[in-house]
Scaffold this motif. Sequence first.
Motif, PDB file in Angstrom:
ATOM      1  N   VAL A 167       0.832  -1.162  -0.006  1.00 56.27           N
ATOM      2  CA  VAL A 167      -0.127  -0.157   0.033  1.00 56.27           C
ATOM      3  C   VAL A 167       0.754   1.279   0.072  1.00 56.27           C
ATOM      4  O   VAL A 167       0.351   2.262  -0.382  1.00 56.27           O
ATOM      5  CB  VAL A 167      -1.112   0.123   1.118  1.00 56.27           C
ATOM      6  N   GLU A 168       2.006   1.226   0.587  1.00 58.81           N
ATOM      7  CA  GLU A 168       2.896   2.383   0.308  1.00 58.81           C
ATOM      8  C   GLU A 168       3.741   2.643  -0.938  1.00 58.81           C
ATOM      9  O   GLU A 168       4.148   1.889  -1.581  1.00 58.81           O
ATOM     10  CB  GLU A 168       3.922   2.265   1.480  1.00 58.81           C
ATOM     11  N   PRO A 169       3.186   3.866  -1.539  1.00 50.07           N
ATOM     12  CA  PRO A 169       3.677   4.162  -3.004  1.00 50.07           C
ATOM     13  C   PRO A 169       5.039   3.876  -3.187  1.00 50.07           C
ATOM     14  O   PRO A 169       5.630   3.757  -4.143  1.00 50.07           O
ATOM     15  CB  PRO A 169       3.215   5.680  -3.162  1.00 50.07           C
ATOM     16  N   MET A 170       5.976   4.118  -2.029  1.00 43.34           N
ATOM     17  CA  MET A 170       7.312   4.131  -2.221  1.00 43.34           C
ATOM     18  C   MET A 170       7.893   2.624  -2.354  1.00 43.34           C
ATOM     19  O   MET A 170       8.868   2.436  -2.965  1.00 43.34           O
ATOM     20  CB  MET A 170       8.052   4.823  -0.877  1.00 43.34           C
ATOM     21  N   TYR A 171       7.112   1.775  -2.043  1.00 39.97           N
ATOM     22  CA  TYR A 171       7.356   0.400  -1.743  1.00 39.97           C
ATOM     23  C   TYR A 171       6.660  -0.756  -3.029  1.00 39.97           C
ATOM     24  O   TYR A 171       7.017  -1.576  -3.178  1.00 39.97           O
ATOM     25  CB  TYR A 171       7.244  -0.254  -0.497  1.00 39.97           C
ATOM     26  N   ASN A 172       5.392  -0.229  -3.123  1.00 40.63           N
ATOM     27  CA  ASN A 172       4.744  -1.150  -4.039  1.00 40.63           C
ATOM     28  C   ASN A 172       4.858  -1.202  -5.516  1.00 40.63           C
ATOM     29  O   ASN A 172       5.742  -0.760  -5.801  1.00 40.63           O
ATOM     30  CB  ASN A 172       2.977  -0.709  -3.927  1.00 40.63           C
ATOM     31  N   GLU A 173       4.300  -2.222  -6.147  1.00 38.01           N
ATOM     32  CA  GLU A 173       4.340  -2.446  -7.349  1.00 38.01           C
ATOM     33  C   GLU A 173       5.851  -3.011  -7.668  1.00 38.01           C
ATOM     34  O   GLU A 173       6.425  -2.585  -8.904  1.00 38.01           O
ATOM     35  CB  GLU A 173       4.045  -1.122  -8.456  1.00 38.01           C
TER      36      GLU A 173
END
Length: 214
Positions: A167-173
């Motif tokens: 869920v954290e944009p810095m870590y996801n995908e």
Amino acid sequence: MAFPEALFSLRKKFSVVNKWKICKVYDNHATDFDEIVGTFTGKGQNMTINALNELVPIKCSRILDFAACTGLLGVKAHRSGFTNIDAFDGSQNCIEECKRRDIYTNFIVEFVTDAPLSIVSDTYDGIICSGGFALNHLPISVLSEWTRIVKPGGYVINTFPKKWKDVEPMYNEGKFDNELQRLEKEGKWTFVRKELSDPENYEKCYIIYIHQIL
């Protein structure tokens, strides 16, 4: 305020501020942080300390408690016999709480950005971090710095709630895992293992990553 409500309130503050204001949130909650989250962080901390005890048998090894907050993880490392632990955190007030515990050797107050850390290369025998990777918290660039400040043969033990990686944009995908793999391909460290605490319970599942520095 009941513990679950207080914890929810604290997490909500993390979600509505940018990372530059996170330290202020911790400064404001340093004196009641243990009471708010202490009973909810034990699982990840225990995973971290179990790995530390397994991989670092020499108790005088120099260990860095990264994102130490008020020192809850450091207390468990100290109780396990480790005698040379430094505390690193971006919150001055949290570091003051660490000092009161009388278990740490040195204290580092530093806000983590994409810039290099102030720590000299090859300083530590190991890094322990529990809960440092959360909403608006550590940037993934710090992983590269960890490979720099830990001595060859030392370990990086990193634990946090698995959902934050999603869920954290810095870590996801795939960003977090891609950085782990990049550092391995560059010969900075080698992957030791990854474990989940509760694979069938997403909300309560912690993940631990263990790497050894090359």
